[in-house]
Structure formats: C-alpha cells, structure tokens
Write a protein that holds these residues in place. Structure first.
Motif: not given
Length: 250
Positions: A165, A210, A213, A242, A246
């Motif tokens: 990430h 993801t 993000l 990130a 995670e």
C-alpha cells in the motif's frame, strides 16, 4: 576506494598551456590510457607509439612523458625498453589481466544486485545498507548505478504483503525519476516505525481496498486534505491512507 592518483603537470612543446599527466594506479588503467594517449597527441608523439619509429628525439619525449605518469615500481620494470611503443605495450600487458578480473567482479556484483530482495524480518535500514554497499562497490569498479535505478530497485524488492500500500501511494505521489534514494528510504523508515496503525475513523467499504486507495491518492494529488483547519503534506496523507488500508485489509 581506489588508489590516489598523483597528477604531473607538463608544458607542451608549443604554446603556453599546461597538460596534466594522469598517474596510473591499480584500478584506473582504462581511463589512464585514454588520457595518456591524449597527452602524447598534444606533444605530437603518439604516432611514435603507434608505429614504433626509432626517431630518437620523439621516442625520448614519449618515454619521458609515460615515465612521469607511472609508479616508480613500474618504471623499474620497463626502464630498459628502448622504444615508446615497447613501453606502452609493456604497461598495457601488465594491466589487461587486472581489467578482466575487474570486469568479472563487476558482472558478479550486478548479478547480486538484480537478485537482491528484502527479507520479511529485515529492517529498512539494513536492506538500504545492503543496496548502498553494492552501489559503492560498483562505483569503485567503474560502474555507476543511477539513483533512479536504485530507487526503483529498492521499492521493487520490498516484501509485497507488508509494503504494497505504501509503495502504491508513493509511486502515485512522487516522481521516482527525481526522488533521491535517501528520501525514499526515509519515507519507508517513517512508515516502518509508525506501523499500520489506524489514524482515522474513516470507513473503507467494498471488496478492493487497493482501488479505494488509488482513488483517494489521486484526489490528494489535486487537493490537500484539511484536518482541524490545518493543511498537511500530501506525502504524509498518503502514508496514513496506506496504513489505514493495510489495517482494514488485514
């Protein structure tokens, strides 16, 4: 580090400028040969080396120039040779083997560089140190590893599960072609020290963290988020996101 090269300054036969004779060391033969050839050309005696002419005055000048640019121990080994060409060839033959060894070492080193990867339990500092050591050794052998290549190798070699990430965030926020190796290592050390702690109470929903993000980082590139009325650096926001992604994915 390579041996210290002492430079001898001489004046050419014509004109008032000075020419520096490079001192031959155990590790600089190729560069020395290029520079020394130029010195001999400036003094109009390179043709003597090429043709093995017996023209005494030019031979003496060419030999004298070469003797100024080699260590005393080597002068003792080639001092009895009577032409500039023989002296030049004797110097070359004593260093060709060394150059081949150096090339072999460089090939081994670059193979090690390509295969290098960070271990799961390894610290960022330790892995960065291993990369820097290879880079320094390559530089001594005459091969400079560009900083952008070092940065990309560093990011590519991190354990994917642990750093996916933050790497994705940095790749979108930073220009890796201009980011220094020290800078990128520093950012990863901050991430490593802070750990994947939850920094906000934002709900991340959906099956792909993801994708969320990437969308959030893209937004940050255009507009800085404000927290308590104070703007924060885009890069720190990316690190926080990130970490948050995670945490949720874990």
């Amino acid at each position: 580090m390579g041996d210290l090269a002492i430079v001898t300054t001489l004046k050419p036969k014509e004109g008032g400028s000075t020419i520096k004779c490079p001192m031959l060391t155990s590790s600089n033969y190729i560069v020395w040969g290029i520079r020394m050839k130029n010195v001999l050309k400036v003094h109009k005696v390179w043709n003597i080396v090429e043709t093995e002419s017996e023209e005494e005055e030019k031979n003496d000048l060419a030999i004298g120039l070469m003797f100024q640019a080699i260590p005393e121990t080597l002068v003792l080994q080639v001092g009895e040779l009577n032409t500039a060409k023989k002296v030049w060839e004797a110097i070359r033959m004593r260093h060709v083997g060394a150059e081949r060894v150096k090339e072999a070492r460089l090939q081994t080193l670059m193979f090690e560089f390509d295969r290098l990867s960070m271990k799961d339990a390894e610290k960022i500092d330790d892995f960065a140190g291993r990369l820097s050591e290879i880079s320094s050794k390559a530089d001594v052998l005459g091969e400079e590893i560009e900083e952008s290549k070092l940065v990309k190798k560093f990011l590519k070699s991190l354990p994917r599960k642990k750093y996916i990430h933050i790497v994705a965030s940095l790749e979108q926020v930073l220009d890796l072609k201009t980011t220094s190796f020290e800078d990128i290592v520093g950012r990863l050390k901050v991430y490593e020290e802070r750990g994947p702690k939850k920094k906000r109470h934002t709900k991340i929903m959906g099956n792909s963290c993801t994708q969320i993000l990437s969308l959030h980082v893209s937004t940050m590139m255009n507009t800085k988020e404000t927290e308590d009325g104070v703007e924060g650096p885009i890069e720190e926001e990316a690190v926080d996101v990130a970490m948050e992604a995670e945490t949720h994915q874990g």
